[in-house]
Design an enzyme around this catalytic site. Sequence first.
Site, short mmCIF file in Angstrom:
data_model
loop_
_atom_site.label_atom_id
_atom_site.label_comp_id
_atom_site.label_asym_id
_atom_site.label_seq_id
_atom_site.Cartn_x
_atom_site.Cartn_y
_atom_site.Cartn_z
N ASP A 55 47.12 5.66 45.64
CA ASP A 55 47.20 4.23 45.35
C ASP A 55 48.66 3.81 45.21
O ASP A 55 49.40 4.37 44.39
CB ASP A 55 46.47 3.92 44.04
CG ASP A 55 46.45 2.42 43.76
OD1 ASP A 55 45.55 1.74 44.27
OD2 ASP A 55 47.35 1.94 43.03
N TYR A 60 55.47 -1.80 43.72
CA TYR A 60 55.91 -0.59 43.02
C TYR A 60 57.26 -0.09 43.56
O TYR A 60 57.88 0.78 42.94
CB TYR A 60 54.87 0.54 43.12
CG TYR A 60 53.51 0.18 42.56
CD1 TYR A 60 53.34 -0.94 41.77
CD2 TYR A 60 52.39 0.96 42.82
CE1 TYR A 60 52.10 -1.29 41.26
CE2 TYR A 60 51.15 0.62 42.31
CZ TYR A 60 51.01 -0.51 41.55
OH TYR A 60 49.79 -0.86 41.04
N LYS A 88 48.73 -2.91 48.25
CA LYS A 88 48.36 -4.23 47.71
C LYS A 88 49.35 -5.31 48.14
O LYS A 88 50.55 -5.05 48.25
CB LYS A 88 48.33 -4.16 46.17
CG LYS A 88 47.57 -2.95 45.65
CD LYS A 88 47.43 -2.90 44.15
CE LYS A 88 46.91 -1.55 43.72
NZ LYS A 88 47.95 -0.58 43.40
N HIS A 121 46.82 -8.17 44.94
CA HIS A 121 47.26 -7.48 43.72
C HIS A 121 46.92 -8.28 42.45
O HIS A 121 46.43 -7.72 41.47
CB HIS A 121 48.77 -7.22 43.81
CG HIS A 121 49.25 -6.09 42.97
ND1 HIS A 121 50.33 -5.31 43.29
CD2 HIS A 121 48.80 -5.58 41.80
CE1 HIS A 121 50.53 -4.39 42.37
NE2 HIS A 121 49.59 -4.53 41.45
P1 NDP Z 1 47.61 5.73 33.58
O1 NDP Z 1 46.53 5.26 32.69
O2 NDP Z 1 47.28 6.46 34.81
O3 NDP Z 1 48.63 6.57 32.69
C1 NDP Z 1 49.82 7.09 33.22
C2 NDP Z 1 50.62 7.71 32.07
O4 NDP Z 1 49.91 8.81 31.53
C3 NDP Z 1 51.97 8.22 32.50
O5 NDP Z 1 52.86 8.00 31.42
C4 NDP Z 1 51.72 9.71 32.70
O6 NDP Z 1 52.91 10.45 32.47
C5 NDP Z 1 50.70 10.00 31.63
N1 NDP Z 1 49.75 11.08 31.99
C6 NDP Z 1 49.19 11.34 33.19
N2 NDP Z 1 48.31 12.35 33.12
C7 NDP Z 1 48.30 12.75 31.83
C8 NDP Z 1 47.59 13.75 31.13
N3 NDP Z 1 46.70 14.53 31.74
N4 NDP Z 1 47.85 13.91 29.79
C9 NDP Z 1 48.76 13.11 29.17
N5 NDP Z 1 49.45 12.13 29.78
C10 NDP Z 1 49.22 11.94 31.10
O7 NDP Z 1 48.53 4.44 33.87
P2 NDP Z 1 48.95 3.48 35.03
O8 NDP Z 1 49.13 2.18 34.38
O9 NDP Z 1 50.03 4.06 35.82
O10 NDP Z 1 47.64 3.33 35.96
C11 NDP Z 1 47.33 4.23 37.00
C12 NDP Z 1 47.54 3.61 38.36
O11 NDP Z 1 46.72 2.47 38.55
C13 NDP Z 1 48.96 3.06 38.60
O12 NDP Z 1 49.91 4.09 38.75
C14 NDP Z 1 48.71 2.19 39.80
O13 NDP Z 1 48.64 2.99 40.96
C15 NDP Z 1 47.37 1.56 39.45
N6 NDP Z 1 47.51 0.26 38.75
C16 NDP Z 1 47.06 -0.87 39.40
C17 NDP Z 1 47.22 -2.10 38.81
C18 NDP Z 1 46.77 -3.32 39.51
O14 NDP Z 1 47.16 -4.43 39.10
N7 NDP Z 1 45.96 -3.22 40.54
C19 NDP Z 1 47.82 -2.26 37.49
C20 NDP Z 1 48.19 -1.01 36.87
C21 NDP Z 1 48.01 0.19 37.49
P3 NDP Z 1 53.45 11.56 33.53
O15 NDP Z 1 53.69 10.85 34.82
O16 NDP Z 1 54.69 12.04 32.87
O17 NDP Z 1 52.36 12.59 33.61
C1 1BO Z 2 53.29 -5.45 38.06
C2 1BO Z 2 52.36 -4.52 38.75
C3 1BO Z 2 51.35 -3.97 37.82
C4 1BO Z 2 50.84 -2.64 38.28
O1 1BO Z 2 49.98 -2.76 39.37
#
Ligand code: NDP
Ligand code: 1BO
Length: 322
Positions: A55, A60, A88, A121
């Site tokens: 994704d 991003y 997106k 998005h």
């Molecule tokens: P997540 O809920 O996936 O959490 C990510 C965080 O958790 C990072 O800090 C990561 O650190 C940490 N992490 C990952 N795996 C573990 C684990 N097993 N144990 C402990 N910590 C962990 O957050 P996101 O907000 O990034 O959401 C995921 C994805 O969803 C985004 O990356 C994006 O692709 C998508 N998204 C889409 C949106 C939209 O508007 N459509 C909005 C927000 C997100 P580390 O990298 O150090 O492991």
């Molecule tokens: C501002 C973008 C949020 C993560 O999709």
Amino acid sequence: MAHATFTAEGQNMESFRLLSGHKIPAVGLGTWRSGSQATHAVVTALVEGGYRHIDTAWEYGDQKEVGQGIKRAMHAGLERRDLFVTSKLWCTELSPERVRPALQNTLKELQLEYLDLYLIHWPFRLREGASRPPKAGDVLDFDMEGVWREMEKLAKDNLVRNIGVCNFTVTKLNKLLGFAELIPSVCQMEMHPGWRNDTMLELCKKNQIHVTAYSPLGSQEGGRDLIHDQTVDRIAKKLNKTPGQVLVKWGIQRGTSAIPKSQNPDRIKENIKVFDWVIPEQDFQALNSIPDQKRVLDGEDLFVNKTEGPYRTVADLWDHED
Ligand code: NDP
Ligand code: 1BO
């Protein structure tokens, strides 16, 4: 309903069937805030972790890095047809004439011929160069029908296999369903035990729209620390799993795909090991009862201007539905 298949690594990988007939792998790698680490994360996920779903988004700023990761994985033997790549359409491109050029730019950055899924998005149009939070005039009118028609054309031209939306409300999804010739295959929404958003999940299920849960771990950085939530931790210890695995599995057991982000190789591989076990009903219900339901990503910084509008409050963004 989830379907089980096996990747070349022997990883049992479930997927969900979309309205279009295509399959979306149940776990994908999120890449928001992965920055320059995105290439390495994608290669680790695809080649070592058994992921088949990535994704990303123009917003991003990592599409080139994601594309390089996909390319390296394909050099290692993966076939494009086995991958599911999502990107997106950003808010500055939410006018009909900007949709196709935006997709073409995304394909170029990713070095791909087509996307498996292209999503709106956020359902708010921003002026190019908009401030955060927006100044007066930064949030513009959004021609939802005109933009959707262009998304439909991208699908008809096979530049994208599926189209969908993110961050919609019941009001906005019903409006779109009123004119859509192609029903969205996917609605991507924030969903985790701290923000279950049952209303949107039910509406999507009723319309056979698959839901992808974003921020399935609570987003962590500035978000909600579900990894250390006592209910999650208790269930993880009981099942001999990690809190991250319990959170991802919770999403899949609700019938959603989930896209945990990590740039740490061990956590990338950990987060997808969720297929040969289940969360027992009692524990599933305990996760469904975590109090203090609250969005992490409420859109305030991006779209709310408290004095000028058009959105003066977070509740305005979400059509006062929460
Ligand atoms: P997540 O809920 O996936 O959490 C990510 C965080 O958790 C990072 O800090 C990561 O650190 C940490 N992490 C990952 N795996 C573990 C684990 N097993 N144990 C402990 N910590 C962990 O957050 P996101 O907000 O990034 O959401 C995921 C994805 O969803 C985004 O990356 C994006 O692709 C998508 N998204 C889409 C949106 C939209 O508007 N459509 C909005 C927000 C997100 P580390 O990298 O150090 O492991
Ligand atoms: C501002 C973008 C949020 C993560 O999709």
